[in-house]
Design an enzyme around this catalytic site. Sequence first.
Site, PDB file in Angstrom:
ATOM      1  N   THR A   1     -11.729  -3.504  28.599  1.00  0.00           N
ATOM      2  CA  THR A   1     -11.489  -4.854  28.104  1.00  0.00           C
ATOM      3  C   THR A   1     -10.839  -5.666  29.212  1.00  0.00           C
ATOM      4  O   THR A   1      -9.772  -5.302  29.708  1.00  0.00           O
ATOM      5  CB  THR A   1     -10.595  -4.829  26.848  1.00  0.00           C
ATOM      6  N   TYR A   2     -11.511  -6.753  29.594  1.00  0.00           N
ATOM      7  CA  TYR A   2     -11.046  -7.603  30.686  1.00  0.00           C
ATOM      8  C   TYR A   2     -10.323  -8.828  30.133  1.00  0.00           C
ATOM      9  O   TYR A   2     -10.691  -9.368  29.091  1.00  0.00           O
ATOM     10  CB  TYR A   2     -12.231  -8.042  31.557  1.00  0.00           C
ATOM     11  N   PHE A   3      -9.308  -9.254  30.888  1.00  0.00           N
ATOM     12  CA  PHE A   3      -8.486 -10.390  30.487  1.00  0.00           C
ATOM     13  C   PHE A   3      -8.493 -11.450  31.575  1.00  0.00           C
ATOM     14  O   PHE A   3      -8.544 -11.140  32.765  1.00  0.00           O
ATOM     15  CB  PHE A   3      -7.040  -9.943  30.236  1.00  0.00           C
TER      16      PHE A   3
ATOM     17  N   VAL B   1     -11.697 -11.534  27.735  1.00  0.00           N
ATOM     18  CA  VAL B   1     -12.960 -12.082  28.206  1.00  0.00           C
ATOM     19  C   VAL B   1     -14.142 -11.316  27.622  1.00  0.00           C
ATOM     20  O   VAL B   1     -15.064 -11.906  27.060  1.00  0.00           O
ATOM     21  CB  VAL B   1     -13.034 -12.043  29.757  1.00  0.00           C
TER      22      VAL B   1
END
Length: 182
Positions: free
Chosen positions: A33-35, A103
Amino acid sequence: MIEVELKGYADEKIFERVREKYKLLRREYHEDTYFQHPCRDFSKTDEALRIRVKRFNGHFEAFMTYKGPKLDRESKTRKEIEVELTDPDKYAEILERLGFVEVLTITKVREKYYVEKGVVIALDEVENIGKFIEIETLVEDQEKIEEAVEHLRAILEELGVKHFERRSYLELLMERSKNGDS
């Protein structure tokens, strides 16, 4: 330490060559999980912040990883800072409360293989984008990057890799969704 990494497009033939030649370390299931930073556009600064949850052999591990900008023109070499997490959901909640925005989550199946001391190959089947092969090693300083890249590239070319990719899976998926290929 600096992670030197090369990635190429793969097919079942390349996967089979790796499986025949190298020792399987383990098969993992990843959720990355990208931020996005609230004040800095990582797509412009070539940085990334993610939480990775790995599942393997009935266990799970979680890490928060910051990836700095790529350090050369040929590979995905970059400075990485990684911290093990005990409760990834709580860390994600902290990031969101600080203004970070989730994101995208990327899921993949990864098989890791031992090549030689300090060198590992990953065979990745990434949801919605396909099969890839990654090879990586660590170096202590930037002067050793070029030599490491040449060595890793030779191993991949020997396995039949013809097309290399510097973009991350996140960049590939974001580009795909931007082009309406979701």
